[in-house]
Design a protein around this motif. Structure first.
Motif, PDB file in Angstrom:
ATOM      1  N   PRO A   1       0.816  -1.207   0.000  1.00 28.35           N
ATOM      2  CA  PRO A   1       0.000   0.000   0.000  1.00 28.35           C
ATOM      3  C   PRO A   1       0.851   1.259   0.000  1.00 28.35           C
ATOM      4  O   PRO A   1       1.984   1.264   0.486  1.00 28.35           O
ATOM      5  N   ASP A   2       0.292   2.323  -0.550  1.00 28.97           N
ATOM      6  CA  ASP A   2       0.919   3.633  -0.481  1.00 28.97           C
ATOM      7  C   ASP A   2       0.692   4.143   0.938  1.00 28.97           C
ATOM      8  O   ASP A   2      -0.423   4.475   1.317  1.00 28.97           O
ATOM      9  N   THR A   3       1.749   4.175   1.721  1.00 27.52           N
ATOM     10  CA  THR A   3       1.628   4.539   3.134  1.00 27.52           C
ATOM     11  C   THR A   3       1.739   6.037   3.375  1.00 27.52           C
ATOM     12  O   THR A   3       1.844   6.471   4.516  1.00 27.52           O
ATOM     13  N   SER A   4       1.697   6.851   2.311  1.00 22.62           N
ATOM     14  CA  SER A   4       1.845   8.292   2.476  1.00 22.62           C
ATOM     15  C   SER A   4       0.619   8.944   3.108  1.00 22.62           C
ATOM     16  O   SER A   4       0.696  10.065   3.569  1.00 22.62           O
ATOM     17  N   GLN A   5      -0.497   8.249   3.112  1.00 24.41           N
ATOM     18  CA  GLN A   5      -1.684   8.798   3.766  1.00 24.41           C
ATOM     19  C   GLN A   5      -2.300   7.763   4.694  1.00 24.41           C
ATOM     20  O   GLN A   5      -2.101   6.571   4.530  1.00 24.41           O
ATOM     21  N   THR A   6      -3.041   8.236   5.668  1.00 25.33           N
ATOM     22  CA  THR A   6      -3.726   7.365   6.605  1.00 25.33           C
ATOM     23  C   THR A   6      -5.185   7.807   6.690  1.00 25.33           C
ATOM     24  O   THR A   6      -5.459   8.955   7.046  1.00 25.33           O
ATOM     25  N   LEU A   7      -6.096   6.918   6.323  1.00 29.48           N
ATOM     26  CA  LEU A   7      -7.525   7.217   6.418  1.00 29.48           C
ATOM     27  C   LEU A   7      -8.065   6.923   7.807  1.00 29.48           C
ATOM     28  O   LEU A   7      -8.977   7.594   8.272  1.00 29.48           O
ATOM     29  N   ALA A   8      -7.527   5.882   8.436  1.00 34.66           N
ATOM     30  CA  ALA A   8      -7.989   5.498   9.774  1.00 34.66           C
ATOM     31  C   ALA A   8      -6.949   4.607  10.428  1.00 34.66           C
ATOM     32  O   ALA A   8      -6.226   3.879   9.753  1.00 34.66           O
ATOM     33  N   THR A   9      -6.890   4.682  11.742  1.00 34.88           N
ATOM     34  CA  THR A   9      -6.081   3.768  12.541  1.00 34.88           C
ATOM     35  C   THR A   9      -7.016   3.093  13.522  1.00 34.88           C
ATOM     36  O   THR A   9      -7.723   3.770  14.271  1.00 34.88           O
ATOM     37  N   ILE A  10      -7.050   1.766  13.484  1.00 31.03           N
ATOM     38  CA  ILE A  10      -7.979   0.989  14.308  1.00 31.03           C
ATOM     39  C   ILE A  10      -7.156   0.137  15.266  1.00 31.03           C
ATOM     40  O   ILE A  10      -6.398  -0.726  14.837  1.00 31.03           O
ATOM     41  N   ASN A  11      -7.305   0.400  16.553  1.00 28.66           N
ATOM     42  CA  ASN A  11      -6.564  -0.339  17.581  1.00 28.66           C
ATOM     43  C   ASN A  11      -7.485  -1.334  18.259  1.00 28.66           C
ATOM     44  O   ASN A  11      -8.560  -0.964  18.736  1.00 28.66           O
ATOM     45  N   GLY A  12      -7.052  -2.600  18.306  1.00 29.21           N
ATOM     46  CA  GLY A  12      -7.813  -3.640  18.986  1.00 29.21           C
ATOM     47  C   GLY A  12      -7.231  -3.930  20.350  1.00 29.21           C
ATOM     48  O   GLY A  12      -6.067  -3.626  20.629  1.00 29.21           O
ATOM     49  N   SER A  13      -8.017  -4.522  21.213  1.00 29.19           N
ATOM     50  CA  SER A  13      -7.562  -4.826  22.568  1.00 29.19           C
ATOM     51  C   SER A  13      -6.523  -5.946  22.595  1.00 29.19           C
ATOM     52  O   SER A  13      -5.836  -6.132  23.579  1.00 29.19           O
ATOM     53  N   ASN A  14      -6.381  -6.681  21.496  1.00 28.84           N
ATOM     54  CA  ASN A  14      -5.440  -7.798  21.445  1.00 28.84           C
ATOM     55  C   ASN A  14      -4.064  -7.404  20.907  1.00 28.84           C
ATOM     56  O   ASN A  14      -3.236  -8.257  20.636  1.00 28.84           O
ATOM     57  N   GLY A  15      -3.812  -6.109  20.738  1.00 25.75           N
ATOM     58  CA  GLY A  15      -2.513  -5.643  20.257  1.00 25.75           C
ATOM     59  C   GLY A  15      -2.426  -5.439  18.764  1.00 25.75           C
ATOM     60  O   GLY A  15      -1.421  -4.935  18.274  1.00 25.75           O
ATOM     61  N   PHE A  16      -3.445  -5.813  18.021  1.00 27.89           N
ATOM     62  CA  PHE A  16      -3.425  -5.586  16.582  1.00 27.89           C
ATOM     63  C   PHE A  16      -3.824  -4.150  16.275  1.00 27.89           C
ATOM     64  O   PHE A  16      -4.689  -3.574  16.920  1.00 27.89           O
ATOM     65  N   GLN A  17      -3.178  -3.591  15.265  1.00 22.80           N
ATOM     66  CA  GLN A  17      -3.492  -2.247  14.816  1.00 22.80           C
ATOM     67  C   GLN A  17      -3.611  -2.273  13.292  1.00 22.80           C
ATOM     68  O   GLN A  17      -2.682  -2.691  12.601  1.00 22.80           O
ATOM     69  N   PHE A  18      -4.752  -1.859  12.784  1.00 20.01           N
ATOM     70  CA  PHE A  18      -4.960  -1.733  11.342  1.00 20.01           C
ATOM     71  C   PHE A  18      -4.797  -0.264  10.980  1.00 20.01           C
ATOM     72  O   PHE A  18      -5.458   0.594  11.571  1.00 20.01           O
ATOM     73  N   VAL A  19      -3.933   0.015  10.026  1.00 21.97           N
ATOM     74  CA  VAL A  19      -3.802   1.357   9.490  1.00 21.97           C
ATOM     75  C   VAL A  19      -4.331   1.288   8.061  1.00 21.97           C
ATOM     76  O   VAL A  19      -3.770   0.572   7.222  1.00 21.97           O
ATOM     77  N   ILE A  20      -5.424   1.993   7.798  1.00 22.55           N
ATOM     78  CA  ILE A  20      -6.033   1.993   6.469  1.00 22.55           C
ATOM     79  C   ILE A  20      -5.428   3.150   5.693  1.00 22.55           C
ATOM     80  O   ILE A  20      -5.507   4.306   6.114  1.00 22.55           O
ATOM     81  N   HIS A  21      -4.807   2.828   4.545  1.00 19.91           N
ATOM     82  CA  HIS A  21      -4.111   3.841   3.755  1.00 19.91           C
ATOM     83  C   HIS A  21      -4.926   4.351   2.568  1.00 19.91           C
ATOM     84  O   HIS A  21      -4.776   5.510   2.191  1.00 19.91           O
TER      85      HIS A  21
END
Length: 189
Positions: free
Chosen positions: A54-74
């Motif tokens: 993915p083109d990581t130059s932008q971030t639409l959302a950052t989603i943090n879960g309680s289990n340590g996973f983090q989704f960064v939507i680009h």
């Protein structure tokens, strides 16, 4: 002998019709829809999983879960064929190796045979009151990254993509829902 020749001819025509000549994949390499253009019908985990960067130059959302996973939507980009391709990065912030939950795979029996995937992700168009599921190819495999069995702590993250039917052109925002994670709103470009 005739059966083998017929099978070889059918396979060749199928791969040609799906753009499996290798040149199309080379042209599309680096685009957000390149993995979906693959004409290969074997599970993506056998192909090494989704290889979309993915083109990581932008971030639409950052989603943090309680289990340590983090989704960064680009990105969430409409493609010419009426598709919406979402790309991002999954990170492990827990400090130890983490294993993606089975819920991310989706519940359908057809996608379960693909193994680990992100087929459980959905998009919700609240204005149109519609939910969109990850698309499937003609063999029933999900058009998303597959084969992610673990994510090391502290690494840069695992790139992923998921392809959906595109909402109407009037829709500019959708909610992304990842099983066991909070919901986030993302902009469509």
């Amino acid at each position: 002998m005739a059966t083998a020749a017929l099978l070889a001819t059918t396979l060749t025509l199928s791969l040609t019709a799906c753009g499996g000549d290798g040149e199309g994949a080379a042209k599309d390499q680096g685009s957000s829809s390149a993995p979906a253009a693959s004409g290969n019908s074997k599970p993506k985990e056998e192909e090494g999983g989704g290889n979309t960067v993915p083109d990581t130059s932008q971030t639409l959302a950052t989603i943090n879960g309680s289990n340590g996973f983090q989704f960064v939507i680009h990105s969430a980009v409409r493609d010419d064929g009426g598709f919406l391709t979402v790309t991002g990065t999954v990170k492990n912030t827990s400090g130890k190796v983490a294993y993606p939950p089975v819920a991310w795979n989706g519940q359908e029996s057809n996608v379960k045979r693909a193994g680990r995937s992100f087929a459980g992700i959905t998009l919700v168009d609240k204005a149109e009151k519609k939910r969109y599921y990850v698309l499937r190819d003609t063999e029933g495999y999900p058009l998303t990254t597959t084969g992610v069995t673990s994510i090391e702590a502290g690494d840069a993250g695992v790139p992923f993509f998921a392809q959906f039917p595109a909402p109407p052109d009037t829709t500019s925002q959708v909610a992304i829902q990842i099983p066991l994670m909070p919901t986030a709103m993302i902009e469509i470009s």
